[in-house]
Write a protein that holds these residues in place. Sequence first.
Motif, mmCIF file in Angstrom:
data_model
loop_
_atom_site.group_PDB
_atom_site.id
_atom_site.type_symbol
_atom_site.label_atom_id
_atom_site.label_comp_id
_atom_site.label_asym_id
_atom_site.label_seq_id
_atom_site.Cartn_x
_atom_site.Cartn_y
_atom_site.Cartn_z
ATOM 1 N N ARG A 216 0.509 -1.421 -0.074
ATOM 2 C CA ARG A 216 -0.058 0.355 0.096
ATOM 3 C C ARG A 216 0.618 1.069 0.373
ATOM 4 N N GLN A 217 2.028 1.236 0.310
ATOM 5 C CA GLN A 217 2.989 2.030 0.642
ATOM 6 C C GLN A 217 3.609 2.217 -0.802
ATOM 7 N N ALA A 219 2.044 2.083 -3.440
ATOM 8 C CA ALA A 219 0.526 2.711 -4.075
ATOM 9 C C ALA A 219 0.928 4.006 -4.215
ATOM 10 N N ALA A 220 1.335 4.545 -2.779
ATOM 11 C CA ALA A 220 0.804 6.128 -2.273
ATOM 12 C C ALA A 220 2.034 6.182 -3.298
ATOM 13 N N ALA A 221 3.156 5.765 -3.103
ATOM 14 C CA ALA A 221 4.006 6.314 -3.548
ATOM 15 C C ALA A 221 4.194 6.752 -5.351
ATOM 16 N N VAL A 222 3.557 6.442 -5.737
ATOM 17 C CA VAL A 222 3.241 5.818 -7.575
ATOM 18 C C VAL A 222 2.013 6.925 -6.816
ATOM 19 N N ALA A 223 1.021 6.955 -6.192
ATOM 20 C CA ALA A 223 -0.288 7.755 -6.241
ATOM 21 C C ALA A 223 0.657 9.442 -6.544
ATOM 22 N N LEU A 224 1.923 9.768 -5.368
ATOM 23 C CA LEU A 224 2.706 10.458 -5.620
ATOM 24 C C LEU A 224 3.303 11.479 -7.149
ATOM 25 N N TYR A 347 -0.234 -3.755 -3.116
ATOM 26 C CA TYR A 347 0.000 -2.980 -3.664
ATOM 27 C C TYR A 347 -1.461 -2.784 -4.672
ATOM 28 N N LEU A 348 -2.113 -3.799 -5.536
ATOM 29 C CA LEU A 348 -2.967 -4.225 -6.057
ATOM 30 C C LEU A 348 -4.920 -3.645 -5.300
ATOM 31 N N ALA A 350 -4.370 -1.960 -2.591
ATOM 32 C CA ALA A 350 -4.797 -0.530 -2.268
ATOM 33 C C ALA A 350 -4.990 0.416 -3.724
ATOM 34 N N THR A 351 -4.491 -0.132 -4.878
ATOM 35 C CA THR A 351 -4.747 0.326 -6.708
ATOM 36 C C THR A 351 -6.660 0.169 -6.215
ATOM 37 N N ALA B 220 -2.652 9.368 -2.376
ATOM 38 C CA ALA B 220 -1.370 9.044 -0.974
ATOM 39 C C ALA B 220 -2.509 8.629 -0.019
ATOM 40 N N ALA B 223 -4.843 5.309 0.114
ATOM 41 C CA ALA B 223 -3.769 4.450 -1.028
ATOM 42 C C ALA B 223 -3.727 3.932 0.368
ATOM 43 N N LEU B 224 -2.753 4.353 1.810
ATOM 44 C CA LEU B 224 -2.863 4.407 2.661
ATOM 45 C C LEU B 224 -3.298 3.933 3.335
ATOM 46 N N LEU B 354 -2.346 6.130 -11.007
ATOM 47 C CA LEU B 354 -2.134 4.839 -10.344
ATOM 48 C C LEU B 354 -2.451 3.187 -10.717
#
Lengths: 358, 358
Positions: A216-217, A219-224, A347-348, A350-351, B220, B223-224, B354
């Motif tokens: 999930r983190q 995914a957060a990084a990709v959102a950022l 990750y998926l 979270a997406t 993000a 996502a978290l 994402l």
Amino acid sequence: MSLRELLGVDFPLVAFSHCRDVVAAVTNAGGFGVLGAQTFTPEQLDQELTWIDEHVGGRPYGADVIIPTSYASGPELVVPAGHRAFVADLLAAHGIDLTVDDALLAGRPTVREGLGEELLDVVFDHPVRLVANALGVPPPSMIRRAKATGVPVAALVGSREHALAQVRAGVDVVVAQGTEAGGHTGEVSTMVLVPEVVEAVAPVPVLAAGGIVTGRQVAAAVALGAAGAWTGSVWLTTREAGLPASTVRKLLAASSRDTVRSTARTGKPARQLASAWTSAWSTGPAALPMPVQGLLAEPVLRRLDTLADKGNEEAMALVTYFVGQGVGLMNAVAPAAEVVRAMAEDYLAATERLAGAS
Amino acid sequence: MSLRELLGVDFPLVAFSHCRDVVAAVTNAGGFGVLGAQTFTPEQLDQELTWIDEHVGGRPYGADVIIPTSYASGPELVVPAGHRAFVADLLAAHGIDLTVDDALLAGRPTVREGLGEELLDVVFDHPVRLVANALGVPPPSMIRRAKATGVPVAALVGSREHALAQVRAGVDVVVAQGTEAGGHTGEVSTMVLVPEVVEAVAPVPVLAAGGIVTGRQVAAAVALGAAGAWTGSVWLTTREAGLPASTVRKLLAASSRDTVRSTARTGKPARQLASAWTSAWSTGPAALPMPVQGLLAEPVLRRLDTLADKGNEEAMALVTYFVGQGVGLMNAVAPAAEVVRAMAEDYLAATERLAGAS
């Protein structure tokens, strides 16, 4: 070129480890392993990379070398008597029977000038897909040689300004590392640093680092805006990593509040487990400049690791380890491949959570 | 109940502000404004909330009250002579002509015991949809009264342990606030704290706070595992906020490295702009306990604000403001409604990025 094309991976997860087994396992599981080369001699490094080549079947991996822009040498490398005495007193106060003399300090890591370039010679003899420099701007020779062989160069930064300097120097991938990361780290958090750096260096791809131990983190990084994540701490408690049992026990028990950014180990601020060692130095003499502090600290801490592993509680209180705040989310030992799979699933999820929320 | 149902908003963005205009503008733009009630007298607060009621047409908003579990009082509230002298010397060294005497300190904020409950009386006389406690566990009376009127209670936490204590006390929404946040803050970063707290308190909804000033950071946070974001700093440079021009100039110019977590203003660690004031206290006497440090610091800092606004460069060097590391991403003054719209667009773009990346 996208990071996935650049590195040849589907899941944007880079795993930094000093352990070849972790590097190979992550690469074989669909991530991208990076071997920390700095603790090896050139001969050892060649053996490690050869072993990796034999175990990854052509899948992509990289290597990380620290080549400081300047290095103390000669008489500057002497550890002052006052600092030796401080450590001797600290050990005595903890009932540890260890003499801080030349014999002990001779077991120090090799820090001679020119070592970085020799390690690079070895790295470029292997089919690495990424070469990284973990501290400061890579020297022109590293960038020149990497470009000549078509290998992308990555560099770790803790601020927007350093990211811009890295890109000016010719770096292909910027690793924006937040203050919550293990090891040498700045003061800006991952949540703020990543969008800052992404905006500053676009279209150069950015990997997010610092505190990231779950999917999930990532995914957060990709959102950022990051192209993926650069991770380190999470691999320390994998089965392959082979850390001393006492260290693993400390890591599993630690909460996110049990790390500290301290100069007590290398001379530069580096995040690690808070321990009686870091606490003593926080009110003790000023740490010595890099690499001298390490010449004093490393041989002592290695002996303490051994004692802690034998059940010495005082040594256990003193030992430390470079790790980020994500240690609070690391609660079990697992094979590295399983960690990669769990992170990909998380990750998926979270997406999908994010897509469902909007 | 989901946070959206709980708060009655589509976009999971909570905006904390001391300015009623910001609260109303955010609420009217589809976010959820929360008025910081602590700096008002009960009479003033009633005026502010009445004004908001008249301007939001029934759309949802909340209020934030600080009710400390314990409060110094009586003789403990005296500022020691040594601390007064330290400030007098600091001002003199900067050529500031200001006498640190009883008359100046009498301009201190009201801190009498019982004020929090009186403010709560006012809050519950208005149709608030959320009541928050920014420091520590809300007192039982606050939770009891909120539950009786059907208003959810939120509380800010900086660690997993504090989150668990809040939920045990009956809190309905946990705000997990990372170290990068402005104001009182712990040491764990948003990237690590949010997944830790989400896991610890599930199914209680969690808002992420700390460093969040853009929509991609809200994404993000989701996502978290957060239900949305709690923001503060980003509203300081909105047109409606009406901060002193000198402060706005400092905020716009500041990078993410220009904040510091310091006890120099309230007595507890609070992130704010690094300035000659925070720097002097970092090597000066130990800060006084809360609320005594504030009794000394606030009247002085307010006078410095006024002087800075008149162009006094030395006062400008001393003034500070509670703000998070996200200040590095705040580079222009804009109407609050426009900030909400820009964040919503950026949030959607990040969600799509994402989805596209996986």
